[in-house]
Design a protein around this motif. Structure first.
Motif, short mmCIF file in Angstrom:
data_model
loop_
_atom_site.label_atom_id
_atom_site.label_comp_id
_atom_site.label_asym_id
_atom_site.label_seq_id
_atom_site.Cartn_x
_atom_site.Cartn_y
_atom_site.Cartn_z
N GLU A 28 0.84 -1.21 0.00
CA GLU A 28 0.00 0.00 0.00
C GLU A 28 0.86 1.25 0.00
OE1 GLU A 28 -3.45 1.92 -0.45
OE2 GLU A 28 -3.28 -0.26 -0.33
N ALA A 29 0.55 2.16 -0.89
CA ALA A 29 1.26 3.44 -0.98
C ALA A 29 0.38 4.42 -1.73
CB ALA A 29 2.59 3.27 -1.70
N LYS A 85 7.61 13.50 -2.11
CA LYS A 85 8.37 12.47 -1.39
C LYS A 85 7.53 11.19 -1.49
CE LYS A 85 11.21 15.08 1.71
NZ LYS A 85 12.54 14.82 1.30
N PRO A 86 7.94 10.26 -2.35
CA PRO A 86 7.13 9.06 -2.54
C PRO A 86 7.13 8.13 -1.32
CG PRO A 86 9.19 8.88 -3.74
CD PRO A 86 9.14 10.27 -3.18
N GLY A 133 -0.04 3.17 -15.89
CA GLY A 133 -1.45 3.35 -16.24
C GLY A 133 -2.37 2.65 -15.24
N ALA A 134 -2.01 1.43 -14.85
CA ALA A 134 -2.81 0.69 -13.89
C ALA A 134 -2.83 1.38 -12.52
CB ALA A 134 -2.28 -0.74 -13.75
N LEU A 135 -1.68 1.86 -12.09
CA LEU A 135 -1.60 2.55 -10.79
C LEU A 135 -2.40 3.85 -10.81
CD1 LEU A 135 2.16 1.91 -10.00
CD2 LEU A 135 0.19 0.94 -8.77
N ALA A 136 -2.31 4.58 -11.92
CA ALA A 136 -3.08 5.83 -12.05
C ALA A 136 -4.57 5.53 -11.99
CB ALA A 136 -2.71 6.55 -13.34
N ALA A 153 10.76 5.49 2.63
CA ALA A 153 10.11 4.97 1.42
C ALA A 153 10.34 3.47 1.27
CB ALA A 153 10.64 5.71 0.19
N LEU A 154 9.30 2.78 0.84
CA LEU A 154 9.45 1.37 0.48
C LEU A 154 10.25 1.30 -0.81
CD1 LEU A 154 5.83 0.09 1.15
CD2 LEU A 154 7.89 -0.45 2.47
#
Length: 188
Positions: A40-41, A111-112, A61-64, A146-147
């Protein structure tokens, strides 16, 4: 047999990755179908593929579509940690100081929570063999919260990588066959 010398190992793994890239489009689509397998992020750093790297564009694209905020790394100073700028698939890019496609300077710096990183090889213990420039290791050291997840072809896995003090372990790796969390190394 995989050589233990990092220069020779990099050359061998580049050769292997090039051979795996022949099936790159199929692998990239398979990875995109596994977007939900990632930890999860909210803000996820991806990268733009160069050469034979596994292309994360379908995954982006899938994450968006899952509502994740995306960003791309930007090298401003080749000896400093990278920064990350917000990016949505289709937005224009320019070349950064390392010659990689990056979002324009007006894009918001983020900051991801999770950083997806390309690699030449990985092992089950979080070992990652990169190109040798140190960009990701410097960045991981500057963003310990960050992971760190490798993105690779399953065929890039090796039994064990040589680790140096500056190498920072991954939390896991996503390949076309699934997500695998890093295992703890056995005590010596």
């Amino acid at each position: 047999m995989i050589p233990s010398d990092k220069v020779a190992l990099r050359a061998e793994m580049r050769r292997i990755r090039r051979s795996l890239a022949g099936n790159g489009a199929v692998a990239a689509e398979a990875v995109a179908r596994l977007a939900d397998d990632l930890p999860e992020a909210v803000a996820i750093a991806i990268y733009r593929a160069m050469g034979s790297e596994l292309d994360p564009a379908p995954l982006a694209g899938a994450l968006a579509s899952l509502g994740r905020t995306l960003c791309l790394p930007v090298v401003i100073d080749r000896s400093a940690p990278m920064i990350f700028r917000r990016w949505t698939p289709g937005e224009p890019l320019e070349v950064d100081a390392a010659g990689c496609p990056a979002p324009l300077p007006l894009a918001e710096v983020l900051k991801p929570d999770l950083i997806l990183t390309p690699l030449l090889a990985f092992d089950d213990f979080g070992g990652r063999l990169g190109q040798g420039g140190g960009h990701y290791d410097r960045t991981f050291a500057a963003m310990p919260q960050a992971l760190r997840i490798g993105l690779a072809y399953a065929g890039q896995r090796v039994e064990r990588l040589p680790v140096e003090p500056h190498d920072i372990a991954l939390h896991g790796v996503l390949t076309e066959v699934g997500y695998t969390p890093a295992r703890k190394a056995a005590p010596a």
